[in-house]
Design an enzyme around this catalytic site. Structure first.
Site, short mmCIF file in Angstrom:
data_model
loop_
_atom_site.label_atom_id
_atom_site.label_comp_id
_atom_site.label_asym_id
_atom_site.label_seq_id
_atom_site.Cartn_x
_atom_site.Cartn_y
_atom_site.Cartn_z
N CYS A 281 111.07 -20.58 -148.28
CA CYS A 281 111.27 -20.01 -149.78
C CYS A 281 112.65 -20.32 -150.44
O CYS A 281 113.61 -20.54 -149.59
CB CYS A 281 111.45 -18.34 -149.50
SG CYS A 281 109.64 -17.70 -148.33
N ARG B 132 112.45 -27.62 -150.91
CA ARG B 132 112.59 -26.87 -149.41
C ARG B 132 111.13 -26.48 -149.21
O ARG B 132 110.88 -26.12 -147.91
CB ARG B 132 113.12 -25.50 -149.92
CG ARG B 132 114.57 -25.52 -150.31
CD ARG B 132 115.05 -24.19 -150.99
NE ARG B 132 114.98 -23.00 -149.78
CZ ARG B 132 116.21 -22.91 -149.07
NH1 ARG B 132 117.41 -23.37 -149.61
NH2 ARG B 132 116.13 -21.54 -148.30
N TRP C 31 107.00 -19.79 -149.23
CA TRP C 31 106.41 -20.29 -148.41
C TRP C 31 105.98 -19.05 -147.22
O TRP C 31 106.70 -18.55 -146.58
CB TRP C 31 107.68 -21.13 -147.42
CG TRP C 31 107.02 -22.23 -146.23
CD1 TRP C 31 106.56 -23.42 -146.72
CD2 TRP C 31 106.86 -21.69 -145.05
NE1 TRP C 31 106.20 -24.15 -145.58
CE2 TRP C 31 106.49 -23.30 -144.47
CE3 TRP C 31 107.09 -21.11 -144.04
CZ2 TRP C 31 106.14 -23.37 -143.16
CZ3 TRP C 31 106.97 -21.09 -142.76
CH2 TRP C 31 106.26 -22.28 -142.12
N ASN D 238 113.93 -13.95 -149.06
CA ASN D 238 113.80 -15.06 -148.12
C ASN D 238 114.02 -14.46 -146.50
O ASN D 238 114.91 -13.49 -146.66
CB ASN D 238 114.82 -16.04 -148.37
CG ASN D 238 114.40 -16.81 -149.55
OD1 ASN D 238 113.58 -16.75 -150.32
ND2 ASN D 238 115.41 -17.87 -149.70
N GLY D 239 113.30 -14.78 -145.79
CA GLY D 239 113.28 -14.39 -144.55
C GLY D 239 112.11 -13.63 -143.94
O GLY D 239 111.33 -13.70 -144.57
N GLU E 4 111.41 -40.60 -133.57
CA GLU E 4 111.67 -40.40 -134.75
C GLU E 4 110.68 -41.15 -135.59
O GLU E 4 110.31 -40.56 -136.82
CB GLU E 4 112.92 -40.78 -135.05
CG GLU E 4 113.48 -40.55 -136.61
CD GLU E 4 113.60 -39.33 -137.10
OE1 GLU E 4 113.11 -38.25 -136.28
OE2 GLU E 4 113.51 -39.08 -138.33
N LYS F 32 108.12 -39.07 -138.51
CA LYS F 32 108.29 -39.60 -139.76
C LYS F 32 106.81 -39.79 -140.09
O LYS F 32 106.29 -39.56 -141.31
CB LYS F 32 108.95 -40.71 -140.07
CG LYS F 32 110.72 -40.73 -140.06
CD LYS F 32 111.15 -39.76 -141.27
CE LYS F 32 111.13 -38.45 -140.87
NZ LYS F 32 112.22 -38.04 -140.01
N GLU G 190 104.74 -36.61 -140.35
CA GLU G 190 104.99 -35.66 -141.36
C GLU G 190 104.63 -35.80 -142.64
O GLU G 190 104.16 -34.97 -143.44
CB GLU G 190 106.57 -35.57 -141.48
CG GLU G 190 107.44 -34.78 -140.33
CD GLU G 190 108.90 -34.68 -140.87
OE1 GLU G 190 109.37 -35.89 -140.97
OE2 GLU G 190 109.35 -33.84 -141.16
N HIS H 177 101.46 -44.23 -117.59
CA HIS H 177 101.16 -42.94 -116.79
C HIS H 177 100.34 -42.12 -117.59
O HIS H 177 100.21 -40.80 -117.35
CB HIS H 177 102.65 -42.27 -116.49
CG HIS H 177 103.53 -43.18 -115.69
ND1 HIS H 177 103.32 -43.23 -114.44
CD2 HIS H 177 104.40 -43.73 -115.83
CE1 HIS H 177 104.01 -44.13 -113.84
NE2 HIS H 177 104.90 -44.40 -114.92
N LYS I 203 111.82 -27.85 -145.89
CA LYS I 203 113.13 -28.66 -145.76
C LYS I 203 113.96 -27.73 -145.01
O LYS I 203 114.70 -28.46 -143.96
CB LYS I 203 113.71 -28.78 -147.11
CG LYS I 203 114.82 -29.84 -146.71
CD LYS I 203 114.52 -31.26 -146.46
CE LYS I 203 115.91 -32.00 -146.08
NZ LYS I 203 115.48 -33.35 -145.35
#
Ligand code: AGP
Length: 612
Positions: free
Chosen positions: A2, A27, A73, A99-100, A485, A489, A492, A508, A607
């Site tokens: 948010c 964000r 969000w 926010n939170g 990574e 990427k 995402e 394995h 973000k």
């Protein structure tokens, strides 16, 4: 997650709020809203983007020189118009943005319902504004005091801004575990969840501390008190970044701009710290804690996502160069275990945003147990930077694309410098080798420039594989975290399922997945275990996998085996991740673009993950 933006002063608030909300889009969010006070309160909100909010408002009344705006969000309740912020009560007498997460909102809600409160949304935020109103009416106190009393009953994290119809000359704000910054203009104030909406108006800001409640006036002085009702003197800081850093600068996407910025950002991470002429590395995060590092028996690295991958690179480097045992922990797991932490442990928290809730909680836990906590953060003045005993900023500049790119290479740069310096301090790196490493690391930005020249080759490979459903990324040693990574990427931003594995681990289990439909990206640069990686490649080829190989320039062996080859320049093994990750960032970018995905703001992602 948010985003908050609010304004009080002499200008029209609406354009400031809309521009601010657009700056906060990076964000991640699913709905947006504003409330403006001009005698009456006009409140507009809807599901969707800020542009949808603008369309929804159209020609309606947006007058007012005080207002609050929010991008939500979703946490409590689905993304819809009713759950979007602001939330208001009593014919818009009070409106709130938040926010939170209010963890005990259900208990509070039940109590309030018994007292006759009726709710219009599923959110925890609406409960909070009802609670504040309830306290205000029952205790017969002003808004600031009502906020203070109400917040003593709240468990959770919040950054809130409250607009009161009856008091057009003040906004009341409060914060705990969610960031809130106040920009000080000339006879005006800007409030935001991070400084990005503020920097174009003023460089002077006050970051609120946990427990602060501020009354922000239209004119005059900012007054801050803590929960104990004690006055707090505002500490005014100057913002370091420039407005241009928040723009795309001619690139079609922030992600591409940030990938291309890496030669500059890696250089900036080393600036004033690594000196070939002096033969030294000087990092605040180390020089101030030299004795601790001399005695340290263990380093624990905590982080999430890409920052956790940065930590894994750090593990190899610290063990190789400084010979200190390292444990790398997901902050979210670490905080809920009962980890064994000793006073001579050093905990390094890595975070681009400096606001990640799990990382912050992990720091608080380790701090309470007596460890020394250092931070590697990108955002100056962020909560993690303030919560740690010391550390080093990465100086990568604002990262707006949700997928982290330049933050990763900057984190790895700092970790490498740290490992080199500690290794030297503890007598594990001879002077000649240290100087050789110094010369080499200073040359990395040029090597990254070379890698960026392979963009066209990578785009062609992306065209071939854009419709794949799965991807496997393999690497050994320092290239194993790079494989992780690379896979992160890709998933995402392109929504293709991708997994990263240590190359030898493939047999394995994941080897069962390999067939002609499975693209396998192998990072097979020249390093200690090159031959071993070649064997793993043979295992992939024998099963018909499509091989995309990242090789060191001039490589013949792997290049002849691979279906597609991306060459990177030769660098000292210790520095390979800073270079080998770059083509993988570009590959994800091009695949996502070709699939029509929103590269900078991928679905469901935020973000800065300020809730756990
Ligand atoms: C990276 O591409 C991701 N968006 C995500 O994994 C991120 O690295 C993670 O949320 C940690 O964020 P931080 O570095 O701001 O703490």
């Amino acid at each position: 997650m948010c985003g908050i933006v609010a304004y009080i002063g002499g200008k029209e608030a609406f354009p400031i709020l809309i521009i601010g909300l657009k700056r906060l889009e990076y964000r991640g969010y699913d709905s947006a809203g504003v409330a403006l006070l001009n005698g009456d309160v006009n409140l507009y909100k809807c599901k969707g983007r800020v542009v949808d909010l603008e369309n929804h408002i159209g020609e309606k009344n947006t007058k007012g020189s005080v207002g609050i705006g929010h991008t939500r969000w979703a946490t409590h309740g689905e993304p819809n118009d009713a759950n979007a912020h602001p939330h208001a009560i009593d014919n818009n007498e009070l409106s709130i943005i938040h926010n939170g997460i209010i963890e005990n909102y259900l208990t509070l809600k039940k109590e309030l319902e018994k007292r006759g409160h009726v709710f219009k949304s599923d959110t925890d935020t609406e409960v909070l504004i009802h609670l504040i109103q309830d306290v205000k009416d029952s205790e017969k106190v002003d808004l600031e005091e009502a906020v203070r009393i109400a917040l003593t009953q709240v468990v959770g994290a919040y950054a809130i801004v409250i607009l009161s119809k009856n008091d057009p000359d003040t906004l009341v704000v409060a914060k705990k575990s969610s960031p809130l910054v106040i920009g000080i203009g000339e006879n005006e104030f800007y409030i935001a969840s991070d400084a990005t909406p503020i920097v174009e108006y003023t460089r002077n800001v006050v970051y609120l501390e946990d427990g602060d409640i501020a009354v922000v006036p239209r004119h005059g002085e900012l007054k801050i008190k803590n929960f104990k009702n004690k006055e707090v003197i505002p500490y005014v800081q100057e913002l370091e970044f420039q407005l241009e850093e928040l723009e795309k600068g001619g690139y079609p996407h922030f992600m591409l701009k940030e990938i291309y910025e890496q030669p500059r950002s890696i250089r900036d991470s080393m600036r004033g710290r690594a000196s070939i002429s002096r033969g030294t590395v000087q990092l605040g995060g180390i020089t101030d804690f030299e004795q601790k590092f001399m005695k340290a028996k263990r380093i624990i690295i905590v982080g999430c996502g890409t920052s956790w991958h940065g930590g894994l690179v750090g593990e190899y480097l610290f063990e190789e160069l400084a010979r200190i045992p390292v444990e790398v922990e997901y902050a979210s797991e670490f905080r809920y275990r009962n980890p064994v932490i000793n006073e001579d442990d050093i905990v390094i928290a890595i975070s681009q945003s400096g606001e990640t809730a799990d990382t912050l909680a992990a720091i608080k836990l380790a701090k309470a147990k007596g460890a020394t906590i250092l931070g590697i953060c990108n955002v100056v003045g962020s909560s993690i930077a303030r919560e740690t005993h010391g550390g080093s900023y990465t100086h990568a500049g604002p990262e707006i694309g949700v997928a982290s790119t330049k933050a990763f290479t900057a984190q790895v740069t700092i970790l490498t410098l740290m490992a080199m310096e500690i290794g030297k301090m503890r007598g594990h790196i001879p002077k000649a080798r240290f100087n050789q490493l110094l010369t080499e690391i200073k040359g990395i930005p040029k090597k990254v420039e070379e890698v960026l020249k392979t963009n066209d080759v990578i785009e062609e490979i992306a065209e071939v594989f854009k419709d794949a459903s799965n991807f496997l990324y393999l690497g050994r040693g320092l290239n194993f975290p790079v494989a992780l990574e690379g896979a992160l990427k890709l998933k995402e931003i392109s929504y293709i399922h991708a997994e990263g594995y240590p190359a030898a681990e493939m047999k394995h289990g994941p080897i069962a997945l390999i067939d002609a439909e499975m693209p396998v990206v192998v990072i097979a640069t020249k390093m200690g275990n090159y031959e071993k990686t070649v064997s793993n490649i043979q295992e992939v080829k024998a099963r018909g996998g499509k091989l995309i190989a990242l090789v060191t320039k001039g490589d013949k062996i792997v290049s002849e085996m691979a279906d597609y080859v991306i060459e990177i320049p030769e660098v000292d093994e210790m520095f390979i991740p800073m270079v080998s990750v770059v083509p993988l960032q570009l590959l994800s970018y091009h695949i996502a673009l070709k699939r029509g995905c929103n590269v900078d703001q991928p679905r469901n992602l935020a973000k800065s993950v300020t809730v756990e």
